[in-house]
Design an enzyme around this catalytic site. Sequence first.
Site, mmCIF file in Angstrom:
data_model
loop_
_atom_site.group_PDB
_atom_site.id
_atom_site.type_symbol
_atom_site.label_atom_id
_atom_site.label_comp_id
_atom_site.label_asym_id
_atom_site.label_seq_id
_atom_site.Cartn_x
_atom_site.Cartn_y
_atom_site.Cartn_z
ATOM 1 C CB CYS A 218 5.362 27.826 2.538
ATOM 2 S SG CYS A 218 5.393 26.536 3.796
ATOM 3 C CB CYS B 241 2.760 25.614 5.217
ATOM 4 S SG CYS B 241 2.987 25.547 3.441
ATOM 5 C CE LYS C 120 -1.770 24.744 6.518
ATOM 6 N NZ LYS C 120 -2.134 24.596 5.118
ATOM 7 C CE1 TYR D 295 -3.665 24.637 0.668
ATOM 8 C CE2 TYR D 295 -4.272 24.134 -1.594
ATOM 9 C CZ TYR D 295 -3.404 24.699 -0.684
ATOM 10 O OH TYR D 295 -2.265 25.337 -1.124
ATOM 11 C CD GLU E 67 -5.370 23.844 4.900
ATOM 12 O OE1 GLU E 67 -4.737 22.776 4.857
ATOM 13 O OE2 GLU E 67 -4.898 24.923 4.485
ATOM 14 C CG HIS F 136 -3.602 -1.811 20.357
ATOM 15 N ND1 HIS F 136 -4.703 -1.496 19.595
ATOM 16 C CD2 HIS F 136 -4.063 -2.049 21.619
ATOM 17 C CE1 HIS F 136 -5.779 -1.548 20.354
ATOM 18 N NE2 HIS F 136 -5.416 -1.890 21.592
ATOM 19 C CD GLU G 205 -3.947 -1.339 16.303
ATOM 20 O OE1 GLU G 205 -3.849 -2.498 16.739
ATOM 21 O OE2 GLU G 205 -4.399 -0.375 16.968
#
Length: 573
Positions: free
Chosen positions: A135, A140, A143, A276, A280, A548, A553
């Site tokens: 990682c 991670c 990346k 992935y 990615e 908002h 939302e």
Amino acid sequence: MGSTLRKNQAVRQAPGGAPPERRPPAGGAPKLREGRRGAAAGTSRPAVSVRAKQTGDHERTLKEHKEEDNPQRTMEVNGLRPVPASYDYDLIVIGGGSGGLAAAKEAAKYEKKVMVLDFVTPTPQGSSWGLGGTCVNVGCIPKKLMHQAALLGQALQDSRKFGWQFTEEVKHNWMTMTESVQNYIGSLNWGYRVALRDNKVTYENAYGEFVGPHTIKATNKKGIEKLYTAERFIIATGERPRYLGIPGDKEYCLSSDDLFSLPYCPGKTLVVGASYVALECAGFLAGLGLDVTVMVRSILLRGFDQDMANRIGEYMKEHGVNFIREFVPIKVEQVEEGTPGILKVTAKSTAGDQMIEGEYNTVLLAIGRDPCTRKIGLDKVGVNINEKTGKIPVNDEEQTNVSYIYAVGDILQDKLELTPVAIQAGRLLVRRLYAGATTKCDYVNVPTTVFTPLEYGACGYSEETAVEKFGEENIEVYHSHFWPLEWTVPSRDNNKCYAKIICNIQDNERVIGFHVLGPNAGEVTQGFAAAIKCGLTKEQLDNTVGIHPVCAEVFTTLSVTKRSGENTTVSGC
């Protein structure tokens, strides 16, 4: 150099002693072999030696260990080495990644004597890295940083519509980016070493391999071997990228283990795979302005919601990523040397006999990852693994079939391959072992994010799995497109962002699946994941006041069901 290292001066029995079936006979140390009785005479402590032996490089050391016909060594390897009454360490952690480090530091809090063994076998291209695991070094962290670099490129384009003016040519410098990323990773590597030292955890940059009950051999890069004993072990060795097994793959192709420290711009790139990792990497390379093609054997993002996966593919295609579907490489040849050079790829159709060829500067393999479990001596101590996958089956307390050996992280069978999961499991495991805790790691409703150009956040069931588990008639899918306010002024990507929740009709429309495609998907998903853990229902979502104008939302206003077939496109924020 056959020197004998001194035993730890304060060898002590950990609370609880050895596991019952491994306890030495009553009356003290176990009976030693004839050849070692002399060495043991005159001492009440067990004669367990920690040996150092210079044999050359790491690979040669492993080979010599397997071929050595020393009778005493053979007995040790076959599990006949006597189990000591006390151990060098309370806990030895094999693997210095996120899960292993979390467990080691947690154990140190309870004043346990802990060792971490971590060794990175270089890639076929020679890439290696420091303490911290996949990682931090090749996953991670780099990346996400390179994904951010690509997002900044898009932000530069958008900025003109917001009034920013710049006349100089804007271009990206690969070396500046990789140097900055690697400098940050280097600071993390150092930080982990300091943290272990501060917590009084012994760290050795050495390859750990079981050689007998409660005994492990540590081999460093110089080939020096040492034997250590421990009351308990945690295996946290992680996974490494898989190769295709075709001519030229290891000679000329890169993996994600190589890409993030690549000392030159990869140029025109073929990404092989639909994981992935594949999408990615393809996404941020394209975002940096490179010519990128993804070769896909079958489907995108296997194991993820396929509705969302296909939307990601369409978005990437519209943003310059080429896709070659239903083909697999069968040969990679070097046409021209260089940094980068030119490679010729020959591929075959998975649906027929058609063959294609193409030339690229770089070929990146991202076809999956394999657990690092087959070469750590698990057979010497009887730990079961799945022979097909290499994964380790464990019970709900991360315990293997051998009572004193545990495992955490990506190597576990039927568990999620996520860094935070490994960290959580490691910490909770240690608290159960040493602090009397009972909490187990919860592998259900774990959120995750795929950092493709259009980010994908998910928690809970995919639509396909929910239908399979509960029946199509028992689930309701609410969905909507949305248009981030930030994207309206640049007039880009309307009706590409998408939100959906999957509800269990028979359980008061409890939310069992959460999916979002859009900017900052991870940030959005994290908060909703906590609510899902608490049993979030559709009514509770509807009664929540939205913020908002933000992307999240949309989840407070979902009203259209997939079943209805109504239109979900929007024209404004």
